[in-house]
Structures are given as structure tokens and as C-alpha cells.
Design a protein around this motif. Structure first.
Motif, PDB file in Angstrom:
ATOM      1  N   UNK A 182      30.172   8.889  35.391  1.00  0.00           N
ATOM      2  CA  UNK A 182      29.487   9.568  36.494  1.00  0.00           C
ATOM      3  C   UNK A 182      30.470  10.001  37.569  1.00  0.00           C
TER       4      UNK A 182
ATOM      5  N   UNK B  79      29.912   3.626  32.368  1.00  0.00           N
ATOM      6  CA  UNK B  79      28.937   4.600  32.839  1.00  0.00           C
ATOM      7  C   UNK B  79      29.279   5.101  34.237  1.00  0.00           C
TER       8      UNK B  79
ATOM      9  N   UNK C 289      30.027   2.786  42.766  1.00  0.00           N
ATOM     10  CA  UNK C 289      30.064   4.234  42.553  1.00  0.00           C
ATOM     11  C   UNK C 289      31.168   4.874  43.397  1.00  0.00           C
TER      12      UNK C 289
ATOM     13  N   UNK D 148      26.019   1.117  44.582  1.00  0.00           N
ATOM     14  CA  UNK D 148      26.562   2.178  45.448  1.00  0.00           C
ATOM     15  C   UNK D 148      28.036   1.908  45.755  1.00  0.00           C
TER      16      UNK D 148
ATOM     17  N   UNK E  82      22.988  -2.453  46.453  1.00  0.00           N
ATOM     18  CA  UNK E  82      24.225  -2.260  47.230  1.00  0.00           C
ATOM     19  C   UNK E  82      25.441  -2.148  46.331  1.00  0.00           C
ATOM     20  N   UNK E  83      25.519  -3.089  45.399  1.00  0.00           N
ATOM     21  CA  UNK E  83      26.691  -3.134  44.522  1.00  0.00           C
ATOM     22  C   UNK E  83      26.853  -1.839  43.756  1.00  0.00           C
TER      23      UNK E  83
END
Lengths: 408, 232
Positions: free
Chosen positions: A10, A6, A332, A329, A326-327
Motif C-alpha cells: 500500500x 500488505x 502506514x 495508521x 492507531x497502530x
């Protein structure tokens, strides 16, 4: 796994939104990886072509030459060059060593050769019929030196195509039956070898072959050999062949200390490694330059990612307000940077292969792809994404949602 | 009725080089399930700070805050993120939709962080987009629709995790007044359906849509009254 699938999806979407920036960001990686691949492929190709050339000199070839390897400065003395004799060669052959297939005693010297039309200075080889098999000599016409020619001391000669051109003005001229003078003595041409290419010292097209017995007794008046070439039964048996011949000759020459041997045995591998080490050094050097450009590319990625983090402060804040940990982000942004470097790496690999291909076409040289470099590039590009993406990702994840939402 | 929000002696003090600024001074109040509270006050009254603390995107300097029975004290960033995800639906003044991303994807976003099974996300998002009347705008990107529509997307996004409370920060501040009425109508409908809503506004007529009005001044509550003019 689904979680990452996913994030990756993204990441692609986000990068697609900013095509220009994405393109510029990966350009550095494309150039870095591309040059590594191109250089390593060109290096690989030149290594292959050296190998091919040496293979063409004769596979599984060992060369025994007179004089010692370890005598250093004294080595050049003429007296030291007479230690190999035809008797050594015949004894070696008579022993029928298990790892040795063929023994080819050789005497060679540069001398003047004259035809009815012209003259040239070339390398004359006194050989036996074994020379042809050991050195893989193929003929374009006529025949090679035979056993009969040796026993009968026939004054016959086989010419290389370059010699034919030098002596008769045209390499397509058929000189068979013609008479030439080597060191003042008349020889009848019985064969012409096929062109092998090559240059410098090892140009096999610029050579003349005559029977060894004739060369030693009548043309040059010597009793010794300039080399004995051996063909091992296989690549794997090279070392054994080397030992068998070496110990036999030491014993024959009554030498107990191997460091005082009056001959040297070299394999194709030695010559090959000497030749490839030169191109290897060059490839290494150029790869170093390419590696630097990779680092620069990586810093470019980091720069773009930092800009992205600043630009997307609001978005990051929003994501955190909506519950991103946090993880999430970090992943990502890491994934985005890895996608950048990874796709840059893929494009770079293609560009590098293309460059190597074009280079090979332009130089009409061999084209080879360095497979190891492709794997290397693959991992390096991912690693660069992680290393240089880490700091921006960490910074993004540390943003407080409140700061982010206030940021204009 | 159960207390959804339970604030006790909440203070927020900002320390800067210029000195201390007291943004919230000993604020206490409760909000029960099904309430629709408007928080009003002039700028600098501390209403934004209060909103941030209620939304668990900022922590108070002192005091206790129970959100739907959970203590929002001494929580680290990730735990706060989790609380926000499960308990709070945010509606921001500036909508804060992801740019150039479809309406549907915007609404799905909180569910990605909330571990909602992938196959459930689209049906849930569609359900709430239908609720706000945007069922035929699913594949429009956020910059292709009007401000009012963007805010309705944001409301749908606030609802998908079935939060205990909806926090709206000047929800009509950036949209045309005709569309503001539409948005407020949605809030009222949600409240009628049982959703608890806290809304910050400085516009008195927007506040009239709520059932209870809290007025802040200089970090303190100066008025907390039921709104008898509540429009039905």
C-alpha cells in the motif's frame, strides 16, 4: 509478516500516486547517502593504493635504523647514527633466527653522479645481493649486485630509470656497459631497475645500487650502516622477528634498558598506519559533512511526511472511521517514510559507487567499494526513516476520526 | 425484535471558551432490527452529533449507548475503532473514497482492518459491488466515476463487514437527483433484505423512503413517528 507485506504494498502505491513529491523527498537522502558512499569508497581506494605502494616496497619488511626513538631532541646528533655495523648484520644473519628470512644491510647517502653526458644528485645505496629479495627489486635489463661483486669489490652499479633519464637524457636508453662516476670513482653499469612509481623520499626509481663493501670502504669511507632491512617469514611472524632481532642487537650492544636502545625497529605496519591515518582523518571529516547532509535529508523527509499527514487528514479520518486502529495508521506512515528513505538510500548507494568510479577514472586511481559503508548506508537510511517518520506517524494516528472527517 | 440501538438519556455538551453548547439534550430512543429510520431536523439541531455518537466516532458526555448489545462507554480509541469496523457501515455525504484508488480496493479497505483473510476479500467485495450494480467498474479509480456511482461504491464498502447497522449521513446530498433515486432504491432494497438503516437527511422526499422519521430540534427529539407514506 503478511500484515507488513500488505502495508508495504500500500505504501508503494500511495507514494507512486505522488511521484514528484516522492522524488523531492528522497533527493536529500540520495545526496546524503551518495556522498557518504562516494567519500568512503574514495577513502578506501586511497588506503588500498597506499597499501599497495608499501607492499611494493617489500612485504613483511622490518627496518632497523640507528639511533633511538626515545631520545627526542638529541636524536639528530651525527654520532648517534653510527651504531649499526656490518658486523651486526652478519651476526644477525649467522644466527638464522626462525622468524627472519633475509637480512639486508644497507648504507645510503646522497651524492653527485656523473655520466659522459650529464650529471645528477641522487641517492646511492650500498647493498648486498639480499637487497633485491627484501625490497622486491625487479630489473628491466641486466642484473643486480651479486655476491661475487661484494667479495671482489667490483665497481658496478644498478640504476633506477629516473637516474638513467637524468644521466643519459632518455629513460629508454640502454646504459648497460656504460661508465659513470660516483663521488669521483668510475663504475660500470650492469643493470637497470623496473619503474615502480612513487614520489618524494620513497621514489625508488631515483636510486643507484652499488656493492655495500665498495660503498663503505671506497666511496664514502664509513664503517657503519644506515639501515638493516629484515624480511620476516610471514606477516604473522613480524612481531616475533622484531623481538628476535631487537633482543639480539640489545645483547650485542650490551644494553639492558630497552628504553636506551641505540637503534629503532619499524615495521611496514607502522609506516602504513602513519600514512593511512592522514587519509583516514580526511575521510572522517568528509563523512562528517555527509552525515550532516543525511540529517538534513531526514528532516526533509519529516517535513514532507508532516505535510502529507495534514493533506491526508480526511483519508486518515476515513480509515479510522472504517476501523483502523492507531497502530495501523502509525505503521502506514512509518512504512511510507521508511520506503522513502530506503529507496533514497538504495539510489544513493548506486550514485555514490558511480561517483567513486568516475572519480577513479578521472584520476586514473584505484577504484574500490567500501563494503562496510554500504551496509552502514543501508541501516542508516532505514533508521532515518523510522526516526524522522515517527513524529508524523504518531500525529496521524492521534487524529480523531470526527475531526478528520470534518476537515476540508 | 431485538434492539440494535439502545440510547438512554444521551447528552453531548461542547465546552468552548465562549461557553457551553448543548448539542444533544437527554435523547433516548431504540432502533430494532430491520428498521429504516430517517433522522431529520434543521441545521444545528444536533443531528450530526447524534450521527457521530451512533457511529462511535464520538462519545456522549452522559447517558448510555448499547450498540448491538455492546456498551459503547468507556472504550478507548482502538476499541471504538474495532466496534466501528465490526458493527457499523458508514455512508458519508462526501462519499469519502480513497482518491486515485480503484473501486475494488476501496471496498476491500474495511476488510483489511477487520482481519478478513486475504483470499476472501476480493470475492466479498465483488459480491457487494454486484449488489450495487458496479460489477463492471471494478478497476476504475474513484475519480473516474460519477457521484452516484461513488456513493454506490461507498454503500458496497459499508456492507462488506456485515455490520449490524448502516449509518448514512446525507447520502444523496452531493449527487444529482436522478442518481439520488438510484441510491435510495439500493437502500430500500437493502432494508427489504433485512438490513437496519439509519439515515440523516434534511430533504423530506428522501426521508419518505424510510419507515420511521425522527425529528430533532435544539438537541431534543420533537417527533418520532412511523412513516405511513412509506413508498413501496
Amino acid at each position: 509478516m503478511k500484515f507488513f507485506a500488505e502495508i508495504i504494498k500500500d505504501g508503494f502505491l500511495t507514494l507512486k500516486l505522488n511521484k514528484m513529491r516522492t522524488g523531492l523527498a528522497i533527493l536529500g537522502i540520495v545526496i546524503g547517502i551518495g556522498s557518504v558512499i562516494a567519500l568512503m569508497s574514495i577513502g578506501e581506494a586511497s588506503k588500498k593504493s597506499v597499501q599497495n605502494q608499501i607492499q611494493s616496497l617489500g612485504a613483511n619488511l622490518l627496518t632497523i635504523s640507528p639511533g633511538s626513538q626515545s631520545q627526542g631532541m638529541v636524536r639528530g646528533a651525527a654520532g648517534g647514527r653510527t651504531t649499526l655495523t656490518s658486523e651486526d648484520a652478519s651476526a644477525l644473519e649467522a644466527k638464522k633466527f626462525s622468524a627472519i628470512k633475509t637480512v639486508s644491510p644497507e648504507y645510503s647517502s646522497r651524492t653527485q653522479v656523473i655520466s659522459s653526458q650529464s650529471n645528477t644528485n641522487t641517492q646511492v645505496y650500498g647493498v648486498t645481493q639480499n637487497y633485491q629479495t627484501v625490497h622486491k627489486v625487479t630489473l628491466s635489463s641486466g642484473q643486480f649486485i651479486s655476491e661475487n661483486d661484494l667479495t671482489a669489490n667490483s665497481k658496478v652499479a644498478v640504476l633506477g630509470p629516473t637516474v638513467v633519464e637524468d644521466l643519459f637524457g632518455d629513460s629508454s636508453f640502454n646504459p648497460i656497459g656504460q661508465s659513470i662516476k660516483i663521488n669521483g670513482q668510475s663504475f660500470q653499469v650492469i643493470g637497470v631497475t623496473k619503474a615502480k612509481g612513487g614520489s618524494g623520499m620513497s621514489n625508488q626509481d631515483d636510486q643507484i645500487y652499488i656493492p655495500l663493501s665498495v660503498a663503505q670502504k671506497q666511496v664514502f669511507g664509513v664503517k657503519y650502516l644506515s639501515a638493516i632491512s629484515l624480511e620476516a617469514i610471514s606477516q604473522e611472524e613480524m612481531t616475533r622477528a622484531m623481538n628476535q632481532a631487537g633482543y639480539f642487537l640489545l645483547e650485542r650492544h650490551k644494553i639492558t634498558d630497552t628504553t636506551k636502545a641505540d637503534f629503532t625497529i619499524r615495521s611496514q605496519a607502522d609506516i602504513m598506519s602513519a600514512m593511512t591515518s592522514v587519509s583516514g582523518t580526511l575521510t572522517g571529516l568528509l563523512s562528517g559533512v555527509a552525515a550532516i547532509s543525511l540529517i538534513v535529508g531526514g528532516i526533509g523527509i519529516m517535513n514532507i511526511m508532516l505535510v502529507t499527514v495534514t493533506e491526508r487528514t480526511r483519508e486518515i479520518g476515513l480509515r479510522k472511521a472504517l476501523g483502523a486502529k492507531k497502530k495501523a495508521i502509525i505503521y502506514q506512515f512509518l512504512v511510507e517514510s521508511v520506503i522513502l528513505t530506503f529507496s533514497g538510500g538504495m539510489i544513493g548507494i548506486l550514485a555514490g559507487i558511480l561517483t567513486a568510479f568516475v572519480y577513479a577514472q578521472l584520476n586514473s586511481s584505484l577504484f574500490a567499494i567500501s563494503v562496510s559503508s554500504i551496509f552502514l548506508a543501508f541501516f542508516v537510511s532505514v533508521a532515518i526513516g523510522i526516526v524522522f517518520g515517527w513524529y508524523p506517524a504518531k500525529r496521524a494516528s492521534a487524529l480523531q476520526p470526527i475531526e478528520a472527517l470534518r476537515y476540508e | 425484535m431485538k434492539n440494535i440501538i439502545d440510547l438512554k438519556n444521551i447528552s453531548k455538551i461542547y465546552t468552548t471558551e465562549a461557553g457551553k453548547t448543548i448539542a444533544l439534550d437527554n435523547v433516548s430512543f431504540n432502533v430494532k432490527t430491520g428498521e429504516f429510520v430517517a433522522i431529520m431536523g434543521p441545521s444545528g439541531s444536533g443531528k450530526s452529533t447524534l450521527m457521530h455518537i451512533l457511529g462511535a466516532i464520538d462519545i456522549p458526555t452522559s447517558g448510555t449507548y448499547l450498540l448491538d448489545g455492546e456498551n459503547v462507554e468507556n472504550l478507548d480509541d482502538d476499541q471504538l475503532a474495532d466496534i466501528r469496523n465490526r458493527k457499523i457501515g458508514f455512508v458519508f455525504q462526501a462519499f469519502n473514497l480513497l482518491p486515485r484508488t480503484t473501486v475494488l480496493q476501496n471496498v476491500i479497505l474495511p476488510m483489511k482492518y477487520g482481519n478478513v483473510p486475504e483470499e476472501n476479500r476480493e470475492p466479498i467485495a465483488k459480491k457487494f459491488l454486484t449488489l450495487v450494480g458496479l460489477q463492471d467498474r471494478l478497476s476504475h479509480t474513484s475519480n473516474q466515476i460519477s457521484g452516484g456511482q461513488q456513493q454506490r461504491v461507498a454503500i458496497a464498502r459499508a456492507l462488506v463487514m456485515n455490520p449490524a447497522i448502516i449509518l448514512a449521513d446525507e447520502p444523496t446530498g452531493n449527487i444529482a437527483s436522478s442518481q439520488a433515486e438510484e441510491v435510495m432504491a439500493i437502500f430500500q432494497k437493502l432494508n427489504d433484505d433485512g438490513h437496519t438503516i439509519i439515515m440523516i437527511t434534511h430533504e423530506p422526499d428522501i426521508a419518505q423512503h424510510s419507515k420511521r422519521i425522527i425529528i430533532l430540534k435544539d438537541g431534543q427529539i420533537v417527533s418520532d413517528q412511523l412513516n405511513y407514506q412509506y413508498r413501496i
